[in-house]
Write an enzyme that holds these catalytic residues in place. Structure first.
Site, PDB file in Angstrom:
ATOM      1  N   ASP A  36       0.839  -1.195   0.000  1.00 12.66           N
ATOM      2  CA  ASP A  36       0.000   0.000   0.000  1.00 12.66           C
ATOM      3  C   ASP A  36       0.870   1.240   0.000  1.00 12.66           C
ATOM      4  OD1 ASP A  36      -2.712  -1.014   0.044  1.00 12.66           O
ATOM      5  OD2 ASP A  36      -2.148  -1.908   1.964  1.00 12.66           O
ATOM      6  N   ASP A 177      -9.751  -5.839  -2.038  1.00 16.08           N
ATOM      7  CA  ASP A 177      -8.894  -5.291  -0.980  1.00 16.08           C
ATOM      8  C   ASP A 177      -9.753  -4.607   0.067  1.00 16.08           C
ATOM      9  OD1 ASP A 177      -6.854  -4.185   0.514  1.00 16.08           O
ATOM     10  OD2 ASP A 177      -6.118  -2.856  -1.075  1.00 16.08           O
TER      11      ASP A 177
HETATM   12  C1  DX5 Z   1      -6.812  -0.554   2.765  1.00 12.48           C
HETATM   13  C2  DX5 Z   1      -5.536  -1.273   2.461  1.00 12.48           C
HETATM   14  C3  DX5 Z   1      -5.510  -2.738   2.738  1.00 12.48           C
HETATM   15  C4  DX5 Z   1      -5.655  -3.191   4.148  1.00 12.48           C
HETATM   16  C5  DX5 Z   1      -6.469  -4.446   4.104  1.00 12.48           C
HETATM   17  O1  DX5 Z   1      -6.689   0.779   2.309  1.00 12.48           O
HETATM   18  O2  DX5 Z   1      -5.316  -1.103   1.077  1.00 12.48           O
HETATM   19  O3  DX5 Z   1      -4.381  -3.342   2.143  1.00 12.48           O
HETATM   20  O4  DX5 Z   1      -4.452  -3.367   4.798  1.00 12.48           O
HETATM   21  O5  DX5 Z   1      -6.490  -5.113   5.312  1.00 12.48           O
HETATM   22  P1  DX5 Z   1      -7.722  -5.219   6.321  1.00 12.48           P
HETATM   23  O6  DX5 Z   1      -8.902  -4.492   5.775  1.00 12.48           O
HETATM   24  O7  DX5 Z   1      -7.986  -6.685   6.480  1.00 12.48           O
HETATM   25  O8  DX5 Z   1      -7.213  -4.620   7.590  1.00 12.48           O
HETATM   26 ZN    ZN Z   2      -4.239  -2.112  -0.710  1.00 14.09          ZN
END
Ligand code: DX5
Ligand code: ZN
Length: 223
Positions: A36, A177
């Site tokens: 990210d 995602d």
């Molecule tokens: C959200 C990010 C994701 C996040 C997903 O903006 O892009 O990669 O880390 O993980 P969760 O929702 O499971 O915490």
């Molecule tokens: Zn992401």
């Protein structure tokens, strides 16, 4: 239907345990490391950057799945070291030059993915489908880990899969995602997704190697 690919979210990995966690991912056959990249403009947060991505390339053979949550990505594709198996997603909302951005990713040797936020309709990416390797359907608003699924995105995944198949783009993958928990992943898979970003709702609730390995095994049961 494309095979399931698991893409752990590197922002959810404890940096103190990076090397050990990468070994666990390699042993578990992880297909992509999801990175990210946030610029504090397109999304209200800062996360991982170019040097971190280079370091990952040096210490792991797993291809990178760049998720660029940055404005005007067309001017910044060259900042990233893109290897031949890496995939790069850019947000349709973040650029006035989506086609140019996709072209630059392909020219750099990457596989282009167009990403769309929960409120963005599928028509935003309709014209670029012939140039895409995949579409990333955000199932939460991007910016933070640990958010709750936006329910309407499940139907959106289903519509997208139907649209792709009907128009002859069976080869285009669907990545999801945000809040990919075990039950949500089952629903997303059933709707037609094949690349799953796994963060704090999945097997990265812990930094313990054995627990992560067991989690990967569990999530592999979804086919
Ligand atoms: C959200 C990010 C994701 C996040 C997903 O903006 O892009 O990669 O880390 O993980 P969760 O929702 O499971 O915490
Ligand atoms: Zn992401």
């Amino acid at each position: 239907m494309h095979s399931v690919k698991l893409c752990p979210s590197m922002m959810c990995v404890n940096p103190v345990k990076l090397a050990e966690t990468l070994r666990t991912f390699e042993d578990g056959g992880i297909e992509y490391l999801h990175i990210d990249v946030m610029d504090g403009h397109f999304v209200p947060n800062f996360t991982l950057g170019t040097d971190y991505c280079k370091a990952l390339h040096n210490i792991s053979k797993i291809p990178l799945d760049y998720h660029l949550m940055i404005e005007d990505p067309e001017d910044r594709i060259s900042w990233f070291e893109i290897h031949k198996d890496d995939v790069v997603s850019v947000h349709a909302e973040a650029t006035r030059q989506l086609q140019r951005t996709i072209d630059r990713i392909a020219e750099a040797g990457g596989k282009p993915i167009a990403a769309i936020n929960p409120a963005t309709p599928l028509c935003a990416i309709e014209e670029v489908l012939p140039y895409l390797w995949g579409v990333l359907v955000m199932t939460v608003s991007p910016g933070y880990a640990g958010q709750k699924l936006v329910e309407s995105t499940i139907g959106k995944i289903r519509h997208l899969r139907t649209m792709l198949d009907e128009r002859g783009y069976e080869n285009v993958r669907i990545e999801v995602d945000g809040n990919v928990s075990y039950p949500n992943m089952q629903r997303m898979r059933e709707a037609g997704a094949d690349m799953f970003v796994i963060g704090s709702s999945g097997f990265l609730t812990t930094d313990d190697a054995q627990t992560i390995a067991a989690g990967i095994g569990e999530f592999r049961k979804i086919r």
